[in-house]
Every structure is written in structure tokens, then in C-alpha cells.
Design an enzyme around this catalytic site. Sequence first.
Site, PDB file in Angstrom:
ATOM      1  N   VAL A   1       1.000 -22.877 -23.709  1.00  0.00           N
ATOM      2  CA  VAL A   1       0.808 -23.100 -25.143  1.00  0.00           C
ATOM      3  C   VAL A   1      -0.569 -22.609 -25.582  1.00  0.00           C
ATOM      4  CG1 VAL A   1       0.482 -24.903 -26.890  1.00  0.00           C
ATOM      5  CG2 VAL A   1       2.458 -24.990 -25.371  1.00  0.00           C
ATOM      6  N   GLU A   2      -1.580 -22.862 -24.768  1.00  0.00           N
ATOM      7  CA  GLU A   2      -2.946 -22.521 -25.168  1.00  0.00           C
ATOM      8  C   GLU A   2      -3.207 -21.013 -25.185  1.00  0.00           C
ATOM      9  OE1 GLU A   2      -5.375 -24.279 -26.323  1.00  0.00           O
ATOM     10  OE2 GLU A   2      -4.408 -26.233 -26.177  1.00  0.00           O
TER      11      GLU A   2
END
Length: 325
Positions: free
Chosen positions: A123-124
Site C-alpha cells: 500500500v505504501e
Amino acid sequence: MLRVKRVLYLGLIILAVSLPATADYSQHPSAIALMDKMEVEHQYDREQLLVIFRAANKEPKNLKSMANSAEKVKPWYEYRKHFITDARVKGAVKFISTYGDALDRAEAEYGVPPQMITAIIGVETNFGSYTGKASVLDALSTLAFDHPTRGKFFTSELEEYLLLVRDRDWQAAELKGSYAGAMGLAQFMPSNYRRLAVDFDGDGVVDLHNPVDAIGSVANYFSHHGWKGGEAVANLAVTVDGFDTSQLTQGIKTTSSIGELAQAGYLSRVAYSPSTPAMVMEFEGEKAAEYWIGLNNFYVVARYNPRQKYAMAVYQLSEEIREAL
């Protein structure tokens, strides 16, 4: 009331963005106050600080990005589609295949399963494919000195950044990261980089652009914030007639218990002790609202980014990864 606050907040952002950009921050009153503090409390060399802040520039686009983050402006069903994709799940499986030994060791040492660590990194930064191109110094200085509501937080992070670059003998103006000043595959803010990042590959250097160090650091972060190995994160709730909407929370803390939520009309699809700390959240689906019960580990995930949508996206991606392995 929420709409009024949103409009007021956006107005403050527009005002901050419209202010004339400064050539540097060395003469900004708040920067001078921070330099005074760094000199007295941390024995930081004043001339070195002046050099750093002369190289720091205001970046209005960072203020715009803060005001228009996806967690704020996108409904859940659109936000989810950005992170829960076949391509990202395939990328996660490849990441686990490549770094399986480090992930297994992280689970053994910290209790955090591989799919959860991988989901955070997915996600990051999409497994390191994009760690940010913004100047960390510019980002932190802009948000510290020109953000209308979060200056205190970012001033603290800028202080930590100055200590970090001095400790590591880095050039403050050269590091790149997100528009908020986060760095590496794990996108740690400077305070977390200093305190929770670990040298997981044992080479004597803590480097969050190193996937192995990033893996260990994410696991350490979760452990530090109270992750409980083997326990659930969240599950869908069944609502009964007359469910009490006042029990819904906009925050990330487990302010109720499973028993209290059941009395309010939110039944867990998984059996837990009635005394288990929990919270109930509403997410905007394409056709109908979804109600989810979050447990302690959901709160831990949300410590990474205190938004319900973010934590739910990480959790659901981790489940997709787990099923794909």
C-alpha cells in the site's frame, strides 16, 4: 458541522498555498525558533542549521496534497479499488517469494504475519516501486511552517529529521520521500525512522530502502504498538433492526466491547468473548453501507496512518495476499 469544518479547513489551505513562496526558510520566524531549540537542546551547530534552512523551500503542492489525500476525498468503494487489485496481489506474492526468509524471521521475532507486513509495503510504495520524489526537507519545512492546522506535528518531525541526518551524516537537502516527508519502502516518518527502524539484515546500517530492513522495521513498528500475534484484525458485522448508529466511530480506537456492540445491534460474524475491546465502523459501498467490527490489531494497523479507510485497505489486501499464497 463536518461540512463546515471541511470548508473552513480547505479555506485555510487555499490561503496558505496562496501566500508568496519564500526563497528559503532561514529567516522564517518559526524556523528561527526551531533553530534556537536545536542549538540549545541538541547542541546543533547554528551555521549548519542556517545552511540547511537556506536550502529549504516552500512547496505549495505539498499543502494541496495534504488537503486532498485519498482518505479524505474518495468514498471507500473507490479508495479500495486503488489498492486491492490483481496486479498488487501478484506483486505481493512475488515480494514474499523473494524475501520469504526475512518475512518468516520477522513473524518469528515480532509475531506479525508475512501477508500483513507485505500489505503495508504494498500500500505504501507498491513494494518499493515508488518511494517518493519530493524533497523531504522541503516537505517537512513547508508543512511545519505553513500548514494551517498541523504545524506542531510537522515541526516535531522536522526536528527529528534534523537529528536523523546529523546522526547518519546525511545531506538534509538530498533525501527524497513522500509529500508528507515519509521515507523508504516502509514510508517511515523521521521520528519512527529514528526509534523503530531496525537493521534487520545485520549489515550495520539501518536503511529503509533495503527491503529486508523495511520488513523488520514494519514488524517492529507493529509490535511496538501492541500487535497481538495470532489474533484477528476485523470482520464484517451483521446488523439487526434498530441498530444504534451512535455506536459508530470515526476514529481508530476500540472504545467499546463485543458485548456492547451486540447490544447496540452489531453482531460479530466471528465468536469473541463479550469483553473483547472493539469498535464498529461504517464504510460506503457501491450499493449499500458496510459495517465492520475492528479489534485491537485493526487499531495497530491504523497507527501507521490514522484513517479507517487506510487500515481497512491494508487488512483486506493482506487477506487477498494470504489467500493467494
